[in-house]
Design a protein around this motif. Sequence first.
Motif, PDB file in Angstrom:
ATOM      1  N   GLY A  25       0.967  -0.271 -12.040  1.00 40.01           N
ATOM      2  CA  GLY A  25       1.621  -0.759 -11.177  1.00 40.01           C
ATOM      3  C   GLY A  25       2.631   0.301 -10.970  1.00 40.01           C
ATOM      4  N   TYR A  28       2.787   1.853  -7.616  1.00 42.09           N
ATOM      5  CA  TYR A  28       3.446   1.888  -6.435  1.00 42.09           C
ATOM      6  C   TYR A  28       4.895   2.117  -6.762  1.00 42.09           C
ATOM      7  N   SER A 200       9.073  -1.389   0.336  1.00 48.49           N
ATOM      8  CA  SER A 200       7.579  -1.480  -0.930  1.00 48.49           C
ATOM      9  C   SER A 200       7.174  -0.137  -0.531  1.00 48.49           C
ATOM     10  N   MET A 204       0.313  -1.031  -0.302  1.00 48.83           N
ATOM     11  CA  MET A 204       0.199  -2.371  -0.730  1.00 48.83           C
ATOM     12  C   MET A 204       0.076  -3.554   0.599  1.00 48.83           C
ATOM     13  N   SER A 208      -2.857  -5.954   1.659  1.00 49.78           N
ATOM     14  CA  SER A 208      -2.566  -7.539   2.204  1.00 49.78           C
ATOM     15  C   SER A 208      -2.956  -7.856   3.484  1.00 49.78           C
ATOM     16  N   HIS A 214      -4.753 -15.258   0.051  1.00 54.73           N
ATOM     17  CA  HIS A 214      -3.447 -15.047   0.147  1.00 54.73           C
ATOM     18  C   HIS A 214      -3.169 -15.862   1.392  1.00 54.73           C
ATOM     19  N   ILE A 368       6.478 -10.593   0.649  1.00 49.65           N
ATOM     20  CA  ILE A 368       5.676 -10.724  -0.475  1.00 49.65           C
ATOM     21  C   ILE A 368       5.607  -9.052  -1.153  1.00 49.65           C
ATOM     22  N   ALA A 369       5.748  -7.911  -0.294  1.00 50.18           N
ATOM     23  CA  ALA A 369       5.452  -6.815  -0.620  1.00 50.18           C
ATOM     24  C   ALA A 369       6.511  -6.606  -1.506  1.00 50.18           C
ATOM     25  N   ARG A 371       8.890  -8.807  -2.929  1.00 56.29           N
ATOM     26  CA  ARG A 371       9.113  -9.326  -3.801  1.00 56.29           C
ATOM     27  C   ARG A 371       8.002  -8.311  -5.292  1.00 56.29           C
ATOM     28  N   MET A 372       7.216  -8.084  -4.561  1.00 55.10           N
ATOM     29  CA  MET A 372       6.116  -7.296  -5.667  1.00 55.10           C
ATOM     30  C   MET A 372       6.647  -5.865  -5.912  1.00 55.10           C
ATOM     31  N   HIS A 373       7.479  -4.701  -5.517  1.00 52.83           N
ATOM     32  CA  HIS A 373       7.351  -3.647  -5.385  1.00 52.83           C
ATOM     33  C   HIS A 373       9.031  -3.883  -6.446  1.00 52.83           C
ATOM     34  N   VAL A 387      -2.371  -4.762 -12.764  1.00 56.50           N
ATOM     35  CA  VAL A 387      -2.539  -5.312 -11.920  1.00 56.50           C
ATOM     36  C   VAL A 387      -3.483  -5.629 -11.906  1.00 56.50           C
TER      37      VAL A 387
END
Length: 436
Positions: A25, A28, A200, A204, A208, A214, A368-369, A371-373, A387
């Motif tokens: 991770g 990122y 983000s 990503m 995505s 997804h 979503i991106a 939130r991931m970041h 990941v």
Amino acid sequence: MALTVQSSPASNDYRHLVQDDRIHGSLYTDPAVFADEMQRIYTDGWVFVGHESEVPEVGDWVSRRLGAEPVLMVRNRDGAISVVANRCAHRGTTLCPQNDGNHRNFRCAYHGWTYDLDGTLLGVPGPKGFHKDTADLGLDRPGQVDDYRGFVFANRSGTAGPLSDHLGAGGTDLIDRTSNMSPTGSVRLSAGWIGQHIDSNWKMWPESDNDGYHLNFTHASMARAVPDTYYDEVVMTGEDASASVTRAYDGGHVELDFRRSYTSELAWLGTTREKVADYCEALEGSYGFEKAKTIMWDGPPHALVFPNLFLAEMNIARIEPVSPGVTVHHHTPLLVEGTDESVNRRLVLQSEAAMGPASFFLTDDAVIAERMHRAFEGAAVGEDGWVDLSRGLEREHVEDGQRWSDITDETTNRGFWHHYRKVMASVAGSSPNGHA
């Protein structure tokens, strides 16, 4: 093996950070990784800049970025396209703060230095006080600029080797299939770009944009609000239920390939031959019946040309990294030539529905991106924060230099990341294709 994320870009072990079935991770969020990417991918490699249709007349220009570098893509007096730094060679002032325009030359607002369209320095006010050779003070230019079927790419360092090597068979085929959606073989990006600022990391978005796993979850609201779209049959049916596949080509180019799943001609356009008869007749007139039939059934690709060109079916997108945690995702409709403009009006409306600010796809993916970041900031250290990208690894098929598998498998993500590893772990001063 313990992992330590250091502050120096040279310290990152990309062969460890990117493994066959997982990535770390910190890729990122680490500023040192981002600095490495700006050098190894966006300076030493080929990057998509724009399309020749955006600058049709002499003096037309559009502003872009090659990684962190602001540039202008310009139509020169001889008809060729140049890419030049959007930065005065004197004191670094931005030359063109707007997104696009048409100029006879570029004049800096700070001290009046004037440049020709190709970046050559034309004049310096107060020349008696200046004794350097002005021939050496033109605008910075990438070492290489080339195009394939109107898609313009640049390599800042000039060390990337031929564009044809970067594209390879996979990237060439994807751009061919995109361009052949037009009866003339020439597409047009003239409807204007929309750029969405997303908090983000840029990587990503290659993930995505080309992830078939997804869709049933992230985009469930679309399926409820707009039932019976072609996405229902090509990608939103679940594991083993769709004939669509994921593909990874050499060079980091990847695709969600829907061609096997379409059950009707022009399903990808959401219409029938009768409603777009002029378009179909123009395709047949240009390509012949059999090839036109294939185009009308197969539709455009849904694919990434590494690192930043997203061929989003009848849209084109540019992925623009700004910082480790900021990306701008630009998109525009892919318009066709040689037929009635009603088809292009349809394409503009489809683009608004799929990728506009109030659309289903891009806005869902942006949430979503982000939130991931946020989840990785400050957490991806040591042996925490991995990941998993193993889905479908054991059932991938290899055929004609491609890897492919079920539409829900992470073949596309692995294809992107494995090429990323090759580029980021390459010996300094050489390209991943082996060019000095």
